[in-house]
Motif scaffolding. Structure first.
Motif, short mmCIF file in Angstrom:
data_model
loop_
_atom_site.label_atom_id
_atom_site.label_comp_id
_atom_site.label_asym_id
_atom_site.label_seq_id
_atom_site.Cartn_x
_atom_site.Cartn_y
_atom_site.Cartn_z
N ALA A 7 47.55 27.25 -21.46
CA ALA A 7 46.58 28.12 -20.80
C ALA A 7 47.33 29.25 -20.12
CB ALA A 7 45.76 27.34 -19.78
N ILE A 8 46.63 30.35 -19.90
CA ILE A 8 47.19 31.50 -19.18
C ILE A 8 46.35 31.72 -17.94
CG2 ILE A 8 47.57 33.98 -19.26
CD1 ILE A 8 48.23 33.68 -22.21
N GLY A 9 47.03 31.93 -16.80
CA GLY A 9 46.34 32.19 -15.55
C GLY A 9 46.85 33.47 -14.93
N ALA A 16 50.81 33.66 -15.45
CA ALA A 16 51.47 32.38 -15.72
C ALA A 16 51.02 31.82 -17.06
CB ALA A 16 51.15 31.38 -14.61
N ARG A 17 51.98 31.31 -17.83
CA ARG A 17 51.68 30.56 -19.05
C ARG A 17 52.04 29.11 -18.76
NH1 ARG A 17 55.44 31.83 -23.38
NH2 ARG A 17 56.46 29.92 -22.77
N ILE A 64 56.06 25.77 -17.08
CA ILE A 64 55.41 26.98 -16.61
C ILE A 64 56.36 28.16 -16.72
CG2 ILE A 64 54.36 28.10 -14.60
CD1 ILE A 64 53.91 25.15 -13.53
N HIS A 65 55.85 29.26 -17.26
CA HIS A 65 56.58 30.53 -17.25
C HIS A 65 55.70 31.51 -16.49
CE1 HIS A 65 59.88 29.52 -19.94
NE2 HIS A 65 59.00 28.71 -20.51
N VAL A 66 56.22 32.03 -15.38
CA VAL A 66 55.43 32.91 -14.53
C VAL A 66 56.24 34.16 -14.23
CG1 VAL A 66 56.17 31.79 -12.37
CG2 VAL A 66 53.97 32.94 -12.45
N ARG A 67 55.53 35.29 -14.10
CA ARG A 67 56.21 36.55 -13.77
C ARG A 67 55.25 37.45 -12.99
NH1 ARG A 67 55.76 40.32 -19.02
NH2 ARG A 67 53.73 39.58 -19.62
N GLY A 68 55.85 38.41 -12.31
CA GLY A 68 55.06 39.36 -11.53
C GLY A 68 54.62 38.80 -10.20
N GLY A 69 54.25 39.68 -9.29
CA GLY A 69 53.71 39.27 -8.00
C GLY A 69 54.70 38.56 -7.11
N ALA A 77 48.32 31.94 -9.72
CA ALA A 77 48.19 32.14 -11.16
C ALA A 77 48.39 30.83 -11.91
CB ALA A 77 49.18 33.20 -11.64
N VAL A 78 49.33 30.02 -11.45
CA VAL A 78 49.59 28.74 -12.09
C VAL A 78 48.39 27.80 -11.88
CG1 VAL A 78 51.02 26.66 -12.04
CG2 VAL A 78 52.09 28.92 -11.92
N ARG A 79 47.85 27.78 -10.67
CA ARG A 79 46.71 26.90 -10.38
C ARG A 79 45.57 27.21 -11.31
NH1 ARG A 79 44.06 26.76 -4.58
NH2 ARG A 79 44.06 28.93 -4.97
#
Length: 79
Positions: A7-9, A16-17, A64-69, A77-79
């Motif tokens: 999922a993408i948030g 976040a992916r 989880i891969h997250v970027r930005g912010g 975004a992850v939640r």
């Protein structure tokens, strides 16, 4: 390779992916253990809220891969 749910948030400017694999509850964020990447306990709690609410904390390994912010936006975004 194991099957997973992806999922993408998004929150503010963070993206976040998230991939959920059947497993034991290990959470990895950008190739680091969750506690290393998100040092604030509040961000860790935000990250784990959906698992706590559904009672599945020990049912999935999460990549989880997250970027930005900032950290708060990334946790949202992850939640």
């Amino acid at each position: 390779m194991a099957e997973y749910i992806e999922a993408i948030g998004r929150r503010k400017t963070a993206t976040a992916r998230v991939r959920l694999y059947p497993g034991t509850g290990e959470i990895v964020v950008n190739e680091q253990p969750m506690a290393e990447y998100f040092s604030r306990a509040l961000d860790q709690m935000i990250l784990q809220q959906p698992l706590s609410l559904t009672g599945t904390e020990a049912s999935y390994n999460i990549s989880i891969h997250v970027r930005g912010g900032g950290e708060g936006g990334q946790a949202g975004a992850v939640r």
